[in-house]
Design an enzyme around this catalytic site. Structure first.
Site, PDB file in Angstrom:
ATOM      1  N   GLY A 241      10.034   3.343  27.205  1.00  0.00           N
ATOM      2  CA  GLY A 241       9.687   2.208  26.354  1.00  0.00           C
ATOM      3  C   GLY A 241      10.873   1.730  25.540  1.00  0.00           C
ATOM      4  O   GLY A 241      11.386   2.455  24.691  1.00  0.00           O
TER       5      GLY A 241
ATOM      6  N   ASP B  32      -3.400  -1.104  10.978  1.00  0.00           N
ATOM      7  CA  ASP B  32      -3.204  -0.943  12.430  1.00  0.00           C
ATOM      8  C   ASP B  32      -4.523  -0.887  13.200  1.00  0.00           C
ATOM      9  O   ASP B  32      -4.527  -1.112  14.409  1.00  0.00           O
ATOM     10  CB  ASP B  32      -2.448   0.363  12.719  1.00  0.00           C
TER      11      ASP B  32
ATOM     12  N   HIS C 144      28.895 -16.793  -2.737  1.00  0.00           N
ATOM     13  CA  HIS C 144      29.999 -16.505  -1.822  1.00  0.00           C
ATOM     14  C   HIS C 144      30.826 -15.349  -2.360  1.00  0.00           C
ATOM     15  O   HIS C 144      31.120 -15.324  -3.553  1.00  0.00           O
ATOM     16  CB  HIS C 144      30.898 -17.740  -1.668  1.00  0.00           C
TER      17      HIS C 144
HETATM   18  P1  FAD Z   1      -1.618   4.780   9.233  1.00  0.00           P
HETATM   19  O1  FAD Z   1      -0.306   4.736   8.571  1.00  0.00           O
HETATM   20  O2  FAD Z   1      -1.707   5.315  10.610  1.00  0.00           O
HETATM   21  O3  FAD Z   1      -2.561   5.611   8.265  1.00  0.00           O
HETATM   22  C1  FAD Z   1      -3.873   5.920   8.577  1.00  0.00           C
HETATM   23  C2  FAD Z   1      -4.288   7.137   7.775  1.00  0.00           C
HETATM   24  O4  FAD Z   1      -5.679   7.307   7.913  1.00  0.00           O
HETATM   25  C3  FAD Z   1      -3.632   8.434   8.245  1.00  0.00           C
HETATM   26  O5  FAD Z   1      -3.143   9.135   7.152  1.00  0.00           O
HETATM   27  C4  FAD Z   1      -4.775   9.196   8.906  1.00  0.00           C
HETATM   28  O6  FAD Z   1      -4.651  10.604   8.743  1.00  0.00           O
HETATM   29  C5  FAD Z   1      -5.962   8.685   8.092  1.00  0.00           C
HETATM   30  N1  FAD Z   1      -7.251   8.771   8.762  1.00  0.00           N
HETATM   31  C6  FAD Z   1      -7.602   8.275   9.979  1.00  0.00           C
HETATM   32  N2  FAD Z   1      -8.908   8.468  10.217  1.00  0.00           N
HETATM   33  C7  FAD Z   1      -9.393   9.113   9.125  1.00  0.00           C
HETATM   34  C8  FAD Z   1     -10.668   9.574   8.762  1.00  0.00           C
HETATM   35  N3  FAD Z   1     -11.736   9.388   9.545  1.00  0.00           N
HETATM   36  N4  FAD Z   1     -10.811  10.202   7.571  1.00  0.00           N
HETATM   37  C9  FAD Z   1      -9.746  10.380   6.752  1.00  0.00           C
HETATM   38  N5  FAD Z   1      -8.521   9.939   7.036  1.00  0.00           N
HETATM   39  C10 FAD Z   1      -8.350   9.323   8.204  1.00  0.00           C
HETATM   40  N6  FAD Z   1       6.171  -0.331  10.394  1.00  0.00           N
HETATM   41  C11 FAD Z   1       6.938  -1.115   9.623  1.00  0.00           C
HETATM   42  O7  FAD Z   1       6.428  -2.100   9.064  1.00  0.00           O
HETATM   43  N7  FAD Z   1       8.266  -0.846   9.421  1.00  0.00           N
HETATM   44  C12 FAD Z   1       8.867   0.206  10.020  1.00  0.00           C
HETATM   45  O8  FAD Z   1      10.061   0.426   9.817  1.00  0.00           O
HETATM   46  C13 FAD Z   1       8.089   1.049  10.845  1.00  0.00           C
HETATM   47  N8  FAD Z   1       8.642   2.114  11.453  1.00  0.00           N
HETATM   48  C14 FAD Z   1       7.867   2.928  12.219  1.00  0.00           C
HETATM   49  C15 FAD Z   1       8.475   4.016  12.857  1.00  0.00           C
HETATM   50  C16 FAD Z   1       7.712   4.862  13.645  1.00  0.00           C
HETATM   51  C17 FAD Z   1       8.367   6.043  14.320  1.00  0.00           C
HETATM   52  C18 FAD Z   1       6.307   4.634  13.788  1.00  0.00           C
HETATM   53  C19 FAD Z   1       5.448   5.557  14.601  1.00  0.00           C
HETATM   54  C20 FAD Z   1       5.707   3.552  13.169  1.00  0.00           C
HETATM   55  C21 FAD Z   1       6.486   2.678  12.392  1.00  0.00           C
HETATM   56  N9  FAD Z   1       5.930   1.554  11.775  1.00  0.00           N
HETATM   57  C22 FAD Z   1       6.714   0.742  11.006  1.00  0.00           C
HETATM   58  C23 FAD Z   1       4.507   1.215  11.927  1.00  0.00           C
HETATM   59  C24 FAD Z   1       3.724   1.689  10.669  1.00  0.00           C
HETATM   60  O9  FAD Z   1       3.904   3.069  10.525  1.00  0.00           O
HETATM   61  C25 FAD Z   1       2.248   1.339  10.815  1.00  0.00           C
HETATM   62  O10 FAD Z   1       2.104  -0.050  11.049  1.00  0.00           O
HETATM   63  C26 FAD Z   1       1.514   1.696   9.540  1.00  0.00           C
HETATM   64  O11 FAD Z   1       1.643   3.063   9.231  1.00  0.00           O
HETATM   65  C27 FAD Z   1       0.029   1.356   9.646  1.00  0.00           C
HETATM   66  O12 FAD Z   1      -0.599   1.650   8.447  1.00  0.00           O
HETATM   67  P2  FAD Z   1      -2.156   2.049   8.384  1.00  0.00           P
HETATM   68  O13 FAD Z   1      -2.413   2.386   6.967  1.00  0.00           O
HETATM   69  O14 FAD Z   1      -2.953   0.997   9.036  1.00  0.00           O
HETATM   70  O15 FAD Z   1      -2.293   3.330   9.298  1.00  0.00           O
HETATM   71  P1  NAD Z   2       6.282  -1.397  21.314  1.00  0.00           P
HETATM   72  O1  NAD Z   2       5.073  -2.150  21.672  1.00  0.00           O
HETATM   73  O2  NAD Z   2       7.243  -1.954  20.328  1.00  0.00           O
HETATM   74  O3  NAD Z   2       7.143  -1.088  22.619  1.00  0.00           O
HETATM   75  C1  NAD Z   2       6.624  -0.383  23.717  1.00  0.00           C
HETATM   76  C2  NAD Z   2       7.496  -0.673  24.921  1.00  0.00           C
HETATM   77  O4  NAD Z   2       7.119   0.200  25.948  1.00  0.00           O
HETATM   78  C3  NAD Z   2       7.342  -2.098  25.446  1.00  0.00           C
HETATM   79  O5  NAD Z   2       8.611  -2.662  25.642  1.00  0.00           O
HETATM   80  C4  NAD Z   2       6.581  -1.902  26.734  1.00  0.00           C
HETATM   81  O6  NAD Z   2       6.883  -2.888  27.712  1.00  0.00           O
HETATM   82  C5  NAD Z   2       7.059  -0.532  27.158  1.00  0.00           C
HETATM   83  N1  NAD Z   2       6.140   0.167  28.045  1.00  0.00           N
HETATM   84  C6  NAD Z   2       4.785   0.219  27.985  1.00  0.00           C
HETATM   85  N2  NAD Z   2       4.302   1.003  28.972  1.00  0.00           N
HETATM   86  C7  NAD Z   2       5.375   1.474  29.654  1.00  0.00           C
HETATM   87  C8  NAD Z   2       5.535   2.349  30.761  1.00  0.00           C
HETATM   88  N3  NAD Z   2       4.479   2.885  31.365  1.00  0.00           N
HETATM   89  N4  NAD Z   2       6.790   2.617  31.192  1.00  0.00           N
HETATM   90  C9  NAD Z   2       7.873   2.074  30.580  1.00  0.00           C
HETATM   91  N5  NAD Z   2       7.764   1.242  29.525  1.00  0.00           N
HETATM   92  C10 NAD Z   2       6.542   0.950  29.062  1.00  0.00           C
HETATM   93  O7  NAD Z   2       5.736   0.040  20.857  1.00  0.00           O
HETATM   94  P2  NAD Z   2       6.465   1.241  20.132  1.00  0.00           P
HETATM   95  O8  NAD Z   2       7.942   1.104  20.214  1.00  0.00           O
HETATM   96  O9  NAD Z   2       5.811   2.463  20.641  1.00  0.00           O
HETATM   97  O10 NAD Z   2       6.034   1.021  18.632  1.00  0.00           O
HETATM   98  C11 NAD Z   2       4.643   1.060  18.274  1.00  0.00           C
HETATM   99  C12 NAD Z   2       4.360   0.194  17.096  1.00  0.00           C
HETATM  100  O11 NAD Z   2       4.970   0.703  15.931  1.00  0.00           O
HETATM  101  C13 NAD Z   2       4.844  -1.208  17.317  1.00  0.00           C
HETATM  102  O12 NAD Z   2       3.737  -2.072  17.262  1.00  0.00           O
HETATM  103  C14 NAD Z   2       5.761  -1.506  16.197  1.00  0.00           C
HETATM  104  O13 NAD Z   2       5.466  -2.698  15.565  1.00  0.00           O
HETATM  105  C15 NAD Z   2       5.573  -0.358  15.212  1.00  0.00           C
HETATM  106  N6  NAD Z   2       6.914   0.020  14.754  1.00  0.00           N
HETATM  107  C16 NAD Z   2       7.578  -0.839  13.953  1.00  0.00           C
HETATM  108  C17 NAD Z   2       8.844  -0.550  13.551  1.00  0.00           C
HETATM  109  C18 NAD Z   2       9.568  -1.522  12.679  1.00  0.00           C
HETATM  110  O14 NAD Z   2       8.917  -2.376  12.106  1.00  0.00           O
HETATM  111  N7  NAD Z   2      10.879  -1.415  12.528  1.00  0.00           N
HETATM  112  C19 NAD Z   2       9.479   0.605  13.983  1.00  0.00           C
HETATM  113  C20 NAD Z   2       8.787   1.450  14.823  1.00  0.00           C
HETATM  114  C21 NAD Z   2       7.499   1.144  15.195  1.00  0.00           C
END
Ligand code: FAD
Ligand code: NAD
Length: 475
Positions: A188, A319, A451
């Site tokens: 990905g 999310d 600037h």
């Molecule tokens: P989550 O952060 O997933 O939180 C949900 C919470 O609900 C969790 O703590 C879970 O344990 C809890 N929960 C679920 N079900 C229950 C239940 N039934 N009872 C009690 N608790 C429960 N986004 C950005 O905007 N900028 C970034 O730089 C960025 N970087 C990322 C990097 C990585 C590696 C990843 C994986 C994601 C990144 N994201 C980034 C995406 C971002 O993390 C998510 O969009 C964001 O966390 C979503 O927030 P949320 O509160 O909807 O869900």
């Molecule tokens: P993504 O949707 O950004 O990228 C997934 C990639 O995997 C796509 O390019 C897709 O075409 C590819 N893909 C899907 N199935 C595949 C397969 N079978 N083989 C090869 N490639 C495949 O998803 P992500 O990178 O996993 O991130 C998940 C979410 O977390 C995203 O929605 C993103 O917005 C969020 N996130 C955000 C940030 C940020 O804001 N800087 C950083 C990390 C994650």
């Protein structure tokens, strides 16, 4: 026996905890239930973003970029550092400590806004009741006038790529590697693939990214994606487009990945394989029978523009509902819902949600890409400005990339702003503000930019839209 709350939020990630805090600020009796357990067994609020996403990834991106710059760039500035050494254990300790400080901060914020934080699993029962199961297995039922569902998302898994948590892993495991994999495979080339691929490449891994699509980064403006691919390839990220993974299996202390592309079938051997093919909404154990809350075909909780589920006084944010999976999008939804519950006006402007990819160069945008505007048929004009012509970028030894503005031909409205270059993620805030206020290109042209700053690139790109750039060449 039930406890009555005005608002109970299930999920304490960046969508849920701000909803609870704003509810508290609105003088509502609020509680936030979360079940997150970290890999060291500790409980923490903050969800994916703080514990396993945005924050730890940015901590490692920062550390790895400093290492890379010390290695490749310091000499250009005339700084000699002798033999550079990498101490991954300390780097990881710092990452964990940044996370701990941030997640601990949520407890302080809860306290100051009168929110009760509860550790446990929350399950919505019919009639706006929430069954909370504590870590000790004990159950209690809370009752609320309003329930906000904010259960977030989890990584998508591929059928023929079984994770073992050691060799075949998800992004969370990949943030916590305790040794640098000599050969790292990533499935990905999305946001996670590029950010984590960059971290480990900078620290010394040979990184291969397998992307199923033929097009690189289709969510970004075409010119930006093209420029990004050029830089990533030059840096040594081996991005293979049109590579469809068939299977992967652990073979000794390595992983064999079988994929197909236009040339046929190939086997790639790596030391670790990260699967980063997107995330899916998480609702396991969330909804009891008969709540009436509906999921769509992809498993997202169905909501309207104001995050109402269709069941009276049950809301869903972040999310787990439609829209980009971004922390700031979830935060705005959480705050909106808590204000609506309190009877205030609130809305989220879904047209101006910024996206940032924290690679080097950084990539950021807001609004429509040129391709989207073109497909919509509205006549448009564009202007770009290269950071090569920015004095500040030159001084920073970061004169890569460009800023680009897409504006309407008829009324000059700014339709999209796209940046690839130094601090793009910070620069984009000006663009978001401009679009929030429905700015014209002329508004940005007439705004004075200090600037020498990187923000002058946005100013000059706006001038270039009307062929009036001063420091760039008008094309
Ligand atoms: P989550 O952060 O997933 O939180 C949900 C919470 O609900 C969790 O703590 C879970 O344990 C809890 N929960 C679920 N079900 C229950 C239940 N039934 N009872 C009690 N608790 C429960 N986004 C950005 O905007 N900028 C970034 O730089 C960025 N970087 C990322 C990097 C990585 C590696 C990843 C994986 C994601 C990144 N994201 C980034 C995406 C971002 O993390 C998510 O969009 C964001 O966390 C979503 O927030 P949320 O509160 O909807 O869900
Ligand atoms: P993504 O949707 O950004 O990228 C997934 C990639 O995997 C796509 O390019 C897709 O075409 C590819 N893909 C899907 N199935 C595949 C397969 N079978 N083989 C090869 N490639 C495949 O998803 P992500 O990178 O996993 O991130 C998940 C979410 O977390 C995203 O929605 C993103 O917005 C969020 N996130 C955000 C940030 C940020 O804001 N800087 C950083 C990390 C994650």
């Amino acid at each position: 026996m039930t406890d009555l709350y005005d608002v109970i939020v299930i999920g304490g990630g960046p969508a849920g905890y701000p909803a609870a805090i704003r509810a508290g600020q609105n003088k509502l009796k609020a509680a936030c239930v979360d079940e997150w357990i970290n890999t060291d067994g500790s409980f923490a609020f903050g969800g994916t973003c703080l514990n396993a996403g945005c924050i730890p990834s940015k901590a490692l991106l920062e550390s790895s970029e400093l290492y890379q710059r010390a290695k490749d760039e310091f000499a250009v500035h005339g700084i000699k550092v002798g033999r550079l050494q990498l101490d991954l254990a300390t780097m990881q300790k710092r990452r964990a400590s940044v996370v701990k400080t941030m997640t601990g901060g949520i407890l302080v914020l809860f306290k100051s806004s009168g929110v009760l934080g509860i550790q446990g699993h929350g399950r919505l029962l019919p009639g706006n009741k929430v069954l909370v199961t504590g870590p000790d297995g004990k159950e209690r039922t809370l009752e609320a006038k309003h329930v906000v569902l904010a259960s977030g998302s989890v990584p998508v898994r591929l059928k023929n790529v079984p994770h073992d948590g050691q060799y075949i892993v998800d992004s969370w495991n990949a943030l916590e590697f305790d040794a640098i994999p000599a050969r790292l495979g990533v499935i990905g080339a999305g946001v996670i693939g590029l950010e984590l691929g960059s971290v480990w490449r900078r620290l010394g891994s040979e990184v291969t990214v397998l992307e199923a699509m033929d097009q690189f980064l289709p969510i970004a403006d075409g010119a930006i994606a093209k420029e990004a691919l050029r830089h990533f390839k030059k840096q040594g990220l081996d991005i293979k487009l049109g590579a469809k993974v068939q299977s992967a299996a652990v073979a000794g202390p390595a992983v064999d990945v079988v994929y197909c592309d236009a040339q046929g079938e190939h086997t790639l051997q790596v030391d670790k394989l990260v699967v980063a093919v997107g995330r899916q909404p998480f609702t396991q154990g969330l909804l009891a029978e008969g709540t009436g809350v509906e999921l769509d075909a992809r498993g997202f909780i169905q909501v309207d523009d104001h995050c109402r589920t269709g069941v009276a006084n049950v809301w869903a944010v972040g999310d787990v509902v439609r829209g980009p999976m971004l922390a700031h999008k979830g935060k705005e939804e959480g705050v909106m819902v808590a204000d609506l519950i309190a009877g205030h006006f609130a809305e989220v402007n879904y047209k101006v949600i910024p996206s940032v990819i924290y690679t080097a160069p950084e990539i950021a945008w807001v609004g429509q890409t040129e391709e989207q505007v073109k497909a919509g048929g509205r006549p448009y004009k564009t202007g770009t400005f290269p950071f090569a012509a920015s004095g500040r970028a030159r001084a920073m030894e970061a004169a890569q990339g460009f800023a680009k503005i897409v504006s309407a031909q008829d009324d000059d409205e700014v339709l999209g702003i796209h940046v690839i270059g130094p601090m793009a993620g910070e620069l984009i805030s000006e663009a978001v503000l401009a679009m929030e206020y429905s700015a014209s290109t002329e508004d940005i042209q007439r705004t004075i930019h200090a600037h020498p700053t990187l923000s002058e690139a946005i100013h000059e790109a706006a001038l270039a839209v009307d062929k009036k750039a001063i420091d760039g060449i008008n094309r």
